[in-house]
Design an enzyme around this catalytic site. Structure first.
Site, PDB file in Angstrom:
ATOM      1  N   ARG A 100      54.274  17.125   7.557  1.00  0.00           N
ATOM      2  CA  ARG A 100      54.399  16.979   6.099  1.00  0.00           C
ATOM      3  C   ARG A 100      54.921  15.581   5.811  1.00  0.00           C
ATOM      4  NH1 ARG A 100      58.604  20.154   7.821  1.00  0.00           N
ATOM      5  NH2 ARG A 100      60.622  19.120   7.736  1.00  0.00           N
ATOM      6  N   ASP A 127      62.270   7.195  13.598  1.00  0.00           N
ATOM      7  CA  ASP A 127      63.312   6.158  13.499  1.00  0.00           C
ATOM      8  C   ASP A 127      64.644   6.597  14.120  1.00  0.00           C
ATOM      9  OD1 ASP A 127      63.717   7.965  11.449  1.00  0.00           O
ATOM     10  OD2 ASP A 127      63.992   6.487   9.862  1.00  0.00           O
ATOM     11  N   SER A 177      58.380   7.557  10.521  1.00  0.00           N
ATOM     12  CA  SER A 177      59.572   8.369  10.260  1.00  0.00           C
ATOM     13  C   SER A 177      59.308   9.522   9.299  1.00  0.00           C
ATOM     14  CB  SER A 177      60.679   7.463   9.775  1.00  0.00           C
ATOM     15  OG  SER A 177      60.876   6.477  10.749  1.00  0.00           O
TER      16      SER A 177
HETATM   17  C1  BGC Z   1      61.939  12.162   7.675  1.00  0.00           C
HETATM   18  C2  BGC Z   1      62.449  11.868   9.078  1.00  0.00           C
HETATM   19  C3  BGC Z   1      63.130  10.518   9.119  1.00  0.00           C
HETATM   20  C4  BGC Z   1      64.193  10.425   8.033  1.00  0.00           C
HETATM   21  C5  BGC Z   1      64.899   9.077   8.015  1.00  0.00           C
HETATM   22  C6  BGC Z   1      63.042  11.955   6.664  1.00  0.00           C
HETATM   23  O1  BGC Z   1      62.532  12.094   5.367  1.00  0.00           O
HETATM   24  O2  BGC Z   1      61.463  13.482   7.591  1.00  0.00           O
HETATM   25  O3  BGC Z   1      61.381  11.924  10.011  1.00  0.00           O
HETATM   26  O4  BGC Z   1      63.721  10.339  10.376  1.00  0.00           O
HETATM   27  O5  BGC Z   1      63.593  10.653   6.774  1.00  0.00           O
HETATM   28  O6  BGC Z   1      64.015   8.027   7.780  1.00  0.00           O
END
Ligand code: BGC
Length: 502
Positions: free
Chosen positions: A162, A200, A147
């Site tokens: 990132r 996610d 995620s």
């Molecule tokens: C991430 C996402 C993720 C979200 C929730 C963010 O910091 O960049 O990819 O879906 O958090 O977990």
């Protein structure tokens, strides 16, 4: 020490809380900017709000079957699970969970990914040992919920753009995270193939679609947890960056005309054109591992709300001597950056008692402020701050939801809804799957989000009523399993073992 002036204290707390107000006009401006940045991200690579094509071109309908592994890296824990999809919108799930050691979040990719592979090995040994003793050549297919923003180039390939949420491992940037995990899994000799890479939010969307199939399927999967983000079903024709020459796009199935897009809305308006900004937000950003990035997320999600509150409490302490009669150790959570958990806000918000007894004990246990010396007025002042920070988070969360409803043409003009009401025509619900500690546990989160949705003229209360929002429990595990299933099918690999063998 002179007793604290309660009137001045409450007045100051209220003044601070006003700075967190996010009014109807702000919501409207936010939605307009969000719509603009969605388009920018769909047309161009490398934008802050990335709008990542996920290579998932359809959502499940509940009939999918089989057993798949799923792992989930995205916050404070790493989960490994096996999911048994029974094909009737139901599933059973076995899982193990390990906390990610803090140091590992800023280590190197071999340290992190070999730890993850080790967890997979222990899980497979414990739960699938017998099966693999018999059929050692048959690999379990694994969906990898990862995620963080990745530049996805196939259903099982994505290069890390990132880190977010406090992770910071420089040598992983630009690498294919499926390959990093597969390499460590292979080094341990376990019969597991990383078949799919899943955010996610995409997992949540898929899981919700599997468990509550309706006439129209789920539109949006959204996380309001440690971080925040959303993924929705978009028309392929609108993702114009995929058809640019030299875009390096991999193969995908075009037959549905749709693809799930991971917005990465945590980085909405990093340029700070429309987002609210207070001294306490600025302090947080300055002390974060990624200043200037994930500016939307930093105002909404669980990793940050506790720190905003801590900064605001310290402000009250400085301005009007809050807690001046209490003993607070140097090492107390209140004095330690990033150590106030978001659950603190949920508990304090939920305390409606006269004497705010729960709030006081939370202040003692979680912030290290001796309750015996905290007056009810002081606890009340803190609650005023909590309420302001939590409500702003919920109202801000309405911005992407509203924009996605508008952009996908899901909202209908009020007049047509009136006609439908007269003819008693049943209107489609708009289904949204959500997950995460903030939406699940912060009292009133959905209520405030919906209030703000109604304030957007294109939505209004008629369309808002059509929105059905539900928590997709275990969304990332089930969703990853579902995508692993689709990926394995596409590759001609049968389910690792049929349901009736279990
Ligand atoms: C991430 C996402 C993720 C979200 C929730 C963010 O910091 O960049 O990819 O879906 O958090 O977990």
């Amino acid at each position: 020490m002179a007793p604290i002036d309660s009137t001045a204290l409450i007045a100051r707390a209220e003044a601070i809380s006003k700075e967190f107000e996010y009014g109807a006009d702000d919501v409207r401006k936010g939605v307009k900017e969000f719509l603009r940045l969605m388009d920018v991200g769909l047309q161009n690579d490398g934008e802050a709000m990335t709008m990542i094509p996920t290579y998932v071109t359809s959502v499940p309908n509940g009939t999918e079957k089989g057993v798949y592994l799923a792992v989930d890296l995205g916050g404070t824990n790493f989960r490994v699970c096996s999911v048994y999809l029974t094909g009737d919108s139901k599933f059973t799930l076995t899982q193990s969970k390990a906390a990610i050691p803090k140091l590992m979040m800023t280590s190197d990719s071999h340290t992190l990914f070999s730890f993850l592979a080790q967890q997979v090995k222990e899980f497979v040994d414990e739960h699938h040992g017998d099966h693999f003793a018999e059929t050692a050549d048959h690999h379990l297919q694994l969906g990898f919920t990862f995620s963080f923003p990745v530049d996805q180039r196939a259903v099982n390939k994505g290069y890390l753009i990132r880190w977010t949420k406090g992770f910071d491992i420089a040598d992983a940037i630009g690498k294919d995270v499926c390959e990093l995990l597969q390499k460590e899994i292979d080094a341990l000799g376990i019969p597991v193939t990383v078949a799919a890479l899943v955010n996610d939010t995409v997992g949540t969307l898929m899981a919700r679609s599997y468990t509550s199939p309706g006439k129209t399927g789920t539109l949006l999967g959204a996380i309001f947890g440690t971080g925040t983000n959303g993924a929705y079903v978009e028309k392929l024709s609108k993702i114009s960056k995929m058809t640019k020459p030299d875009s390096g796009v991999g193969e995908y199935d075009k037959s549905t005309g749709e693809m799930v897009v991971n917005t990465e809305w945590g980085s909405f308006d990093n340029a700070m054109q429309v987002l609210p900004d207070t001294l306490y937000d600025r302090q947080l950003d300055k002390n974060s591992v990624n200043p200037g990035i994930q500016m939307f997320e930093k105002r909404i999600s669980g990793m940050f709300l506790g720190e905003i509150l801590r900064n605001a409490i310290l402000g009250l302490q400085k301005d009007v001597g809050l807690f001046s009669a209490a003993t607070i150790e140097e090492t107390a959570a209140l004095n330690t950056p990033w150590s106030v958990d978001t659950s603190v806000l949920s508990y304090i918000e939920a305390d409606d008692s006269e004497d705010l007894a729960t709030a006081k004990s939370v202040l003692e246990e979680q912030l290290g402020v001796s309750a015996a010396h905290v007056s009810t007025e002081e606890a009340r002042a803190v609650k005023i701050l909590v309420h302001a920070i939590g409500k702003r988070s919920a109202r801000l969360s309405a911005v992407p939801v509203a924009a996605i409803l508008i952009a996908t043409g899901k909202v209908k003009p009020s007049a047509s809804l009136d006609d439908a009401a007269e003819t008693k025509e049943e209107l489609d619900v708009i289904d949204i799957g959500v997950d995460g500690s903030v939406v699940e546990f912060y009292p009133g989160f959905e209520k405030y989000l919906r209030e703000a949705l109604r304030e957007v003229p294109e939505i209004g209360s008629d369309n808002e009523k059509r929105v059905r929002m539900g928590v997709a429990k275990d969304g990332s595990g089930v969703g990853a399993a579902l995508i692993a299933l689709v990926a394995a099918k596409m590759a001609g690999i049968p389910a690792a073992f049929a349901a009736d063998e279990l």
